[in-house]
Design a protein around this motif. Structure first.
Motif, PDB file in Angstrom:
ATOM      1  N   ALA A  53      48.914  47.696  44.406  1.00  0.00           N
ATOM      2  CA  ALA A  53      48.098  46.485  45.342  1.00  0.00           C
ATOM      3  C   ALA A  53      47.500  45.733  43.134  1.00  0.00           C
ATOM      4  O   ALA A  53      47.611  44.474  42.795  1.00  0.00           O
ATOM      5  CB  ALA A  53      47.217  46.800  45.509  1.00  0.00           C
ATOM      6  N   THR A  54      47.482  46.711  42.311  1.00  0.00           N
ATOM      7  CA  THR A  54      47.013  46.096  41.042  1.00  0.00           C
ATOM      8  C   THR A  54      47.814  45.477  40.594  1.00  0.00           C
ATOM      9  O   THR A  54      48.335  44.569  39.849  1.00  0.00           O
ATOM     10  CB  THR A  54      46.170  47.024  40.338  1.00  0.00           C
ATOM     11  N   LEU A  57      48.881  42.177  41.818  1.00  0.00           N
ATOM     12  CA  LEU A  57      47.823  41.050  42.015  1.00  0.00           C
ATOM     13  C   LEU A  57      47.346  40.452  40.640  1.00  0.00           C
ATOM     14  O   LEU A  57      47.651  39.603  39.846  1.00  0.00           O
ATOM     15  CB  LEU A  57      46.295  42.367  41.767  1.00  0.00           C
ATOM     16  N   ALA A  77      46.962  34.249  45.468  1.00  0.00           N
ATOM     17  CA  ALA A  77      46.135  33.994  44.610  1.00  0.00           C
ATOM     18  C   ALA A  77      44.973  35.288  45.191  1.00  0.00           C
ATOM     19  O   ALA A  77      44.198  36.263  45.296  1.00  0.00           O
ATOM     20  CB  ALA A  77      45.679  33.440  42.884  1.00  0.00           C
ATOM     21  N   ALA A  80      45.388  38.355  47.996  1.00  0.00           N
ATOM     22  CA  ALA A  80      46.242  39.280  46.513  1.00  0.00           C
ATOM     23  C   ALA A  80      45.053  40.180  46.138  1.00  0.00           C
ATOM     24  O   ALA A  80      44.901  41.241  46.322  1.00  0.00           O
ATOM     25  CB  ALA A  80      46.927  38.593  45.498  1.00  0.00           C
ATOM     26  N   TYR A  81      44.031  38.546  45.816  1.00  0.00           N
ATOM     27  CA  TYR A  81      42.041  39.050  45.433  1.00  0.00           C
ATOM     28  C   TYR A  81      41.679  40.384  46.164  1.00  0.00           C
ATOM     29  O   TYR A  81      41.621  41.628  46.770  1.00  0.00           O
ATOM     30  CB  TYR A  81      41.420  38.860  44.938  1.00  0.00           C
ATOM     31  N   TRP A  84      44.087  43.408  47.698  1.00  0.00           N
ATOM     32  CA  TRP A  84      43.436  44.241  46.456  1.00  0.00           C
ATOM     33  C   TRP A  84      42.250  44.766  46.322  1.00  0.00           C
ATOM     34  O   TRP A  84      42.177  46.273  46.686  1.00  0.00           O
ATOM     35  CB  TRP A  84      43.179  43.913  45.032  1.00  0.00           C
ATOM     36  N   LEU A 486      41.876  35.551  35.915  1.00  0.00           N
ATOM     37  CA  LEU A 486      42.863  35.929  38.369  1.00  0.00           C
ATOM     38  C   LEU A 486      41.470  35.465  38.896  1.00  0.00           C
ATOM     39  O   LEU A 486      42.601  34.321  39.650  1.00  0.00           O
ATOM     40  CB  LEU A 486      42.393  37.819  38.175  1.00  0.00           C
ATOM     41  N   THR A 490      42.074  32.092  41.059  1.00  0.00           N
ATOM     42  CA  THR A 490      41.986  31.776  43.066  1.00  0.00           C
ATOM     43  C   THR A 490      40.795  31.359  43.162  1.00  0.00           C
ATOM     44  O   THR A 490      41.777  30.349  44.112  1.00  0.00           O
ATOM     45  CB  THR A 490      41.714  33.381  42.763  1.00  0.00           C
TER      46      THR A 490
END
Length: 499
Positions: A53-54, A57, A77, A80-81, A84, A486, A490
């Motif tokens: 997952a990291t 991400l 994004a 995924a955040y 994660w 990140l 997002t």
């Protein structure tokens, strides 16, 4: 076409991996013969999923979203955040469970069969929460939310006691009502599409692209139902009544998942629909989120000041922080950055507090705060971590929650929303006072020599506390540039522009 081609195909296989690891961990709970092997195998799968997952991400930043099954499963994004965060909290809960549920097995509180069911339920719960964020189809997203209710209800009732069963039933009834309202809202959202262009799919990205065609009145009514429905799962007041009972009765690692992951994924569902509404009727959804956020903060204050149960105190803290998140996403702009950062901070802080609470309750055999004294003397590491977590979650500097709350408050004042900013700060100060009073009582004083001071009993429980403790301290002093990038990427998603 099921899979995207080229480089995207690698990430598509990564999506299958994210789904596969929790399934493998759940299956291992029943297939690995030894008890100790079961515990470490399920954690191994959690660790591999956290690593995957990291990688997913930080490679998705600056790229187009990855999707499979003709776009039904999609990872941009924001998704995924959220995925994660869910996997990281799930991994920490998996690690803490080795010591926590292992001790209950040694003490005879659970059987080997229940022990295996616990691990299977834990990983299926993580999977169901991940699917909420991964679903582009709004109907399937609703199914995933319902799946979290059914699986987590079994975990809440894990101990089979009267209070646990009552909490599970209460959660099912209130959660069921909320999910029904959300379904009605989704039907209204579908009805907002002009009859001549109705398709057989309910893709979030299709709604975004066709926002100008939607009926604005139906979209606003739909969002109201969806906010109340999914907001019930997110613990927003006044629909939060299931939360204190469920959090206080569930095993502590499950309480951490409920607070630090489930509430976030439920709010994620609200924010996804908010992006559609913002394109149809700007300002409408943000105003509602600000109102519900402030109500959640205000409702928390009196319960904080008269609380006696440790886990219920932490549960009401979750209501407070979901109010802060709703306020941040409602204000928008820089506050959205603060809200995204607050999701991470709350996930780390609340995980650490529920893990600490579990260890404290096992040592003191009580969750009544007036029976817990001398914590720093009897449990030096856990007591210290609990103190740090409590002051961090109350928004005290230099911890990272202070930074995210400051960002949200400053953005509210800059946007001219003075009343919201003043109410927010007033509630936060009152809650901090209540938290500081109870924590000081538990940390200091004499334990009446009933609890002997000794080394921490289990390395896995200590490790599960050390990771979020380190991250809270680090992010309070310095938010790494890659993490800022990140969050900024997002925010592009939160502007309703599919990548």
């Amino acid at each position: 076409m099921i899979l995207v081609s080229g480089e995207g195909q690698v990430y598509a296989w990564g999506l299958f991996g994210l789904i596969g690891f929790p399934l493998a961990a759940a299956a291992a709970s029943f297939t690995v013969s030894s008890v100790r092997g079961t515990a470490w195998t399920q954690f191994g799968f959690s660790l591999m999923n956290a690593v995957l997952a990291t990688i997913m991400l930080f490679n998705i930043v600056g790229r187009e979203a990855v999707s499979v099954f003709d776009g039904w499963i999609r990872l941009d994004a924001f998704a995924a955040y959220t995925v994660w965060l869910t996997i990281v909290v799930g991994g920490l809960a998996s690690l803490h469970s080795i010591g926590y549920i292992g001790r209950e097995l040694r003490d005879g509180a659970v059987t080997v069969g229940r022990y295996r069911q616990y691990y299977a339920g834990l990983h299926l719960f993580v999977l169901s929460m991940m699917l909420i964020a991964m679903m582009n189809h709004i109907g399937i997203l609703w199914v995933a939310v319902e799946a979290t209710t059914l699986i987590s209800a079994l975990l809440i009732a894990f101990r089979n006691g009267g209070a646990a069963l009552e909490a599970a039933w209460k959660y099912l009834i209130i959660g069921g009502l909320g999910i029904a309202l959300a379904l009605f809202g989704i039907i209204l959202l579908f009805a907002a599409i002009p009859a001549e262009s109705v398709q057989d799919q309910l893709m979030w990205t299709d709604f975004i692209r066709r926002a100008s065609e939607l009926n604005p009145v139906l979209v606003k009514v739909a969002f109201l139902f969806i906010l109340v429905g999914f907001g019930t799962k997110a613990g927003l007041a006044p629909m939060h009544f299931w939360l204190p009972d469920a959090h206080s009765q569930a095993p502590s690692p499950v309480s951490a998942l409920l607070s630090a992951a489930l509430l976030h994924t439920a709010l994620y569902a609200v924010i996804r629909i908010k992006l559609i509404v913002d394109l149809v009727e700007p300002g409408f959804s943000g105003g509602l989120l600000i109102v519900f956020g402030l109500i959640s903060l205000a409702v928390t204050v009196p319960f904080f000041l008269v609380q006696h149960d440790l886990k219920r105190l932490l549960a009401y803290s979750s209501v407070e922080h979901m109010g802060i998140l709703a306020l941040g996403f409602g204000v928008g702009g820089a506050a959205s950055f603060g809200a995204l950062l607050h999701m991470f901070n709350h996930a780390m802080g609340k995980s650490m507090l529920f893990f600490s609470a579990g260890s404290i309750m096992q040592r003191y055999h009580s969750k009544r705060m007036d029976r817990i004294h001398g914590l720093l003397r009897s449990m030096p590491f856990t007591g210290s971590a609990f103190a740090v977590g409590a002051f961090a979650i109350a928004g005290s500097p230099p911890f990272s929650l202070f930074l995210s709350e400051y960002t949200i408050a400053a953005a509210a004042f800059r946007n001219g929303q003075w009343m919201a900013g003043v109410l927010f700060l007033t509630c936060v100060v009152l809650i901090f006072s209540g938290m500081a009073y109870y924590i000081a009582q538990m940390l200091f004083g004499s334990n009446g020599h009933r609890i002997e001071s000794r080394a921490e009993e289990d390395g896995t429980k200590a490790a599960a506390l050390a990771v979020p403790l380190f991250l809270l301290l680090l992010f309070g002093l310095y938010v790494p540039p890659f993490f800022r990038e990140l969050l900024n990427w997002t925010i592009q998603t939160l502007r309703g522009v599919p990548s």
